[in-house]
Design a protein around this motif. Structure first.
Motif, PDB file in Angstrom:
ATOM      1  N   SER A  85     -18.864  -9.140 -24.214  1.00  0.00           N
ATOM      2  CA  SER A  85     -18.914 -10.595 -24.216  1.00  0.00           C
ATOM      3  C   SER A  85     -17.949 -11.187 -25.225  1.00  0.00           C
ATOM      4  CB  SER A  85     -20.333 -11.075 -24.568  1.00  0.00           C
ATOM      5  OG  SER A  85     -21.302 -10.479 -23.759  1.00  0.00           O
ATOM      6  N   ASP A  86     -17.748 -12.471 -25.070  1.00  0.00           N
ATOM      7  CA  ASP A  86     -17.031 -13.299 -26.027  1.00  0.00           C
ATOM      8  C   ASP A  86     -18.094 -14.041 -26.839  1.00  0.00           C
ATOM      9  OD1 ASP A  86     -15.654 -15.347 -27.357  1.00  0.00           O
ATOM     10  OD2 ASP A  86     -14.248 -15.661 -25.717  1.00  0.00           O
ATOM     11  N   SER A  87     -18.087 -13.905 -28.153  1.00  0.00           N
ATOM     12  CA  SER A  87     -19.117 -14.522 -28.991  1.00  0.00           C
ATOM     13  C   SER A  87     -19.184 -16.035 -28.810  1.00  0.00           C
ATOM     14  CB  SER A  87     -18.863 -14.198 -30.469  1.00  0.00           C
ATOM     15  OG  SER A  87     -17.588 -14.664 -30.879  1.00  0.00           O
ATOM     16  N   ASP A 118     -18.471 -12.891 -19.490  1.00  0.00           N
ATOM     17  CA  ASP A 118     -19.215 -11.653 -19.679  1.00  0.00           C
ATOM     18  C   ASP A 118     -18.737 -10.610 -18.671  1.00  0.00           C
ATOM     19  OD1 ASP A 118     -20.790 -12.778 -21.660  1.00  0.00           O
ATOM     20  OD2 ASP A 118     -22.360 -13.386 -20.260  1.00  0.00           O
ATOM     21  N   GLN A 119     -18.823  -9.344 -19.083  1.00  0.00           N
ATOM     22  CA  GLN A 119     -18.455  -8.244 -18.193  1.00  0.00           C
ATOM     23  C   GLN A 119     -19.421  -7.087 -18.411  1.00  0.00           C
ATOM     24  OE1 GLN A 119     -13.866  -7.765 -18.566  1.00  0.00           O
ATOM     25  NE2 GLN A 119     -14.556  -8.974 -20.322  1.00  0.00           N
ATOM     26  N   ARG A 159     -27.141 -15.739 -18.675  1.00  0.00           N
ATOM     27  CA  ARG A 159     -26.693 -17.043 -19.140  1.00  0.00           C
ATOM     28  C   ARG A 159     -27.384 -18.202 -18.430  1.00  0.00           C
ATOM     29  NH1 ARG A 159     -24.328 -15.697 -23.974  1.00  0.00           N
ATOM     30  NH2 ARG A 159     -22.700 -14.108 -23.683  1.00  0.00           N
ATOM     31  N   THR A 180     -19.233 -17.654 -26.098  1.00  0.00           N
ATOM     32  CA  THR A 180     -20.112 -18.025 -24.981  1.00  0.00           C
ATOM     33  C   THR A 180     -21.490 -18.410 -25.498  1.00  0.00           C
ATOM     34  OG1 THR A 180     -18.938 -16.459 -23.566  1.00  0.00           O
ATOM     35  CG2 THR A 180     -21.053 -17.292 -22.763  1.00  0.00           C
ATOM     36  N   THR A 181     -22.018 -17.608 -26.419  1.00  0.00           N
ATOM     37  CA  THR A 181     -23.316 -17.915 -27.019  1.00  0.00           C
ATOM     38  C   THR A 181     -23.225 -19.133 -27.921  1.00  0.00           C
ATOM     39  OG1 THR A 181     -24.008 -15.598 -26.914  1.00  0.00           O
ATOM     40  CG2 THR A 181     -25.157 -17.020 -28.478  1.00  0.00           C
ATOM     41  N   ARG A 235     -27.090  -9.147 -20.650  1.00  0.00           N
ATOM     42  CA  ARG A 235     -27.249 -10.556 -21.014  1.00  0.00           C
ATOM     43  C   ARG A 235     -27.454 -11.390 -19.756  1.00  0.00           C
ATOM     44  NH1 ARG A 235     -25.283 -12.005 -26.251  1.00  0.00           N
ATOM     45  NH2 ARG A 235     -23.772 -10.554 -27.148  1.00  0.00           N
ATOM     46  N   PHE A 271     -12.791  -8.972 -25.271  1.00  0.00           N
ATOM     47  CA  PHE A 271     -14.149  -9.181 -25.770  1.00  0.00           C
ATOM     48  C   PHE A 271     -14.181  -8.899 -27.260  1.00  0.00           C
ATOM     49  CE2 PHE A 271     -13.786  -4.736 -24.646  1.00  0.00           C
ATOM     50  CZ  PHE A 271     -14.432  -4.068 -25.666  1.00  0.00           C
TER      51      PHE A 271
END
Length: 460
Positions: free
Chosen positions: A172-174, A24-25, A270, A176-177, A268, A75
């Motif tokens: 974000s990178d999807s 995430d950034q 985590r 991650t979720t 977000r 991302f």
């Protein structure tokens, strides 16, 4: 043989690169950095106090295009938000974004506006490489650059210019979720902490919109936790997005809190420990929940943690929702498996002390009373007398400039009943609603620089 070995190594490297999940950034441009990253602008100037951008004098519309920003990691998802100020329903700003596409850029995509939708068209929200899902950027491939454009508009020169002082983008990178480890997060037990507030049960705010206002109600509780005076009903109707027909558009709720002095962004989390750090820094978090607790979506205020690591929330959907403790596994699944999306707020300008003084002043300087009768009605022979007229009363303890206005639930001005300097005393003003449709209306009394708001109901 060397060629085969080279191909084998290449496949390994490609596989490793593809499996990497990018972190995430969070990127934000506040006014100090924003004014140094302008690519082009027209009809816009820096405010006299240097704290925001606004329209030049005698200009109805202008724009700012910010230089392209580059992320450290690629991302494919993003959460935009913004902080600014709008003074009436005849002015506003719109925020757009674009991404690399082909040999150039995608079309500009509208990510939100504030406050009233005064533009002829909303603008594009999709292209073949991605789209804006109301308030959520979703791309079909990974990128590392983007640009913001801000359009400031007023429909009349008599309106004070809108202004903006911050834009944010949480990317974000999807995956991650998708790869969230609920069991591991459940075992994360931050130290004990608690934030108190004045609890608001969303269904008690209003019988008509109560079921739809978890987002603005939660942020109203956050404002109250900073001792900031807020009318939850007015906060909700101001947040309402007339284009998407929703009360919970993420950047709009964040922006509405900015009108009360908070610094906010859509973000977000985590882990619970990451959220705990924000609370420890006097920040506030509104959690966007999904299944299994709230399959249709819901917002709650993160209040803290018990001494054994359980999570405490203020849940506006429950009449007993103050200091409520959900099952931690279910709550973890509901928040983090949905992406840990949230509103994060800070109170950088010591709004608390200012508002406390303001509240004492309001109580001692003037008072706004509930209209009578309420509800009022044009139904002949009804219990309300069949009279579409109601009386609004108020009391001034000292001479001052006074303004009394009527608005509909979407914030549109209906009528100005009073706009003059008045001496101390009790005033009674009749309001005739015979030309209006049934519904809830707002009346706002402004004395000097302070205002009070109440609502009334017209039945026909």
């Amino acid at each position: 043989m060397k060629i085969k070995f080279s191909i084998f190594i290449s496949l390994i490297v490609t596989s490793i690169a593809f499996s990497q999940v990018y972190p995430d950034q969070f990127y934000e441009l506040k006014i100090d950095s924003l004014k140094n990253k302008i690519e082009s602008l027209s009809g816009v100037k820096l405010s006299i106090d240097g704290k925001s951008f606004e329209l030049e004098d005698n200009v109805l519309e202008g724009y700012i295009i910010i230089k392209e920003q580059t992320s450290q990691f690629p991302f494919n998802q993003g959460l935009p938000s913004y902080n600014g100020k709008v003074y009436d329903n005849k002015s506003g700003f719109k925020v757009l974004i674009r991404f690399p596409y082909g040999n150039g850029w995608s079309p500009w995509l509208t990510v939100g506006y504030w406050q009233t939708n005064i533009w002829n068209t909303y603008g594009s929200t999709s292209y073949s490489g991605g789209y804006v899902d109301v308030d959520y950027v979703k791309l079909s491939s990974y990128v590392s650059k983007w640009q913001f454009q801000i359009i400031l508009t007023r429909t009349t020169l008599s309106s004070k210019s809108p202004s903006i002082h911050k834009v944010s983008f949480f990317i974000s990178d999807s995956r991650t979720t998708s790869n969230v480890n609920v069991a591991q997060i459940v075992n994360d037990n931050p130290k004990e902490f608690f934030i108190s507030t004045s609890f608001i049960y969303q269904y008690s705010v209003d019988p008509v919109i109560g079921k739809d206002i978890c987002s603005p109600t939660t942020v109203s509780m956050i404002l109250k936790s900073y001792n900031i005076q807020v009318d939850p009903y007015q906060f909700a109707v101001t947040t309402y997005d007339t284009y998407h027909k929703m009360f919970g558009v993420w950047p709009r709720v964040v922006q509405n809190a900015a009108e009360y002095g908070l610094d906010g962004a859509v973000t977000r989390y985590r882990t619970w420990s990451d959220a705990r750090k924000v609370l420890d820094a006097n920040g506030r978090i509104a959690m966007s929940l999904g299944s299994p607790l709230y399959p249709n979506g819901h917002l709650v205020m993160l209040a803290g943690f018990t001494n054994d690591g359980r999570v405490i929330v203020h849940d506006p959907a429950k009449s007993n929702g103050y200091s409520y403790i959900h099952d931690k596994t279910n709550l973890t699944q509901s928040w983090f498996a949905k992406g840990g999306i949230s509103y994060t707020f800070y109170n950088p300008n010591n709004v608390t002390s200012v508002k406390n003084k303001s509240e004492r002043y309001l109580e001692n300087s003037f008072e706004l009373f509930q209209n009578y009768p309420n509800p009022f009605s044009a139904r002949g022979g009804s219990a309300f007398g069949g009279n579409p007229t109601t009386t609004i009363s108020y009391y001034l303890t000292s001479p001052n400039s006074v303004q009394l206005k009527i608005y509909d639930v979407l914030g549109n001005e209906i009528s100005t009943l009073v706009e003059e300097f008045q001496e101390a005393g009790i005033y009674k003003i009749n309001f005739d609603g015979s030309d209006l449709s049934s519904g809830i209306y707002i009346y706002r009394l402004t004395v000097g620089k302070n205002s009070l708001i109440k609502k009334m109901m017209l039945l026909k």
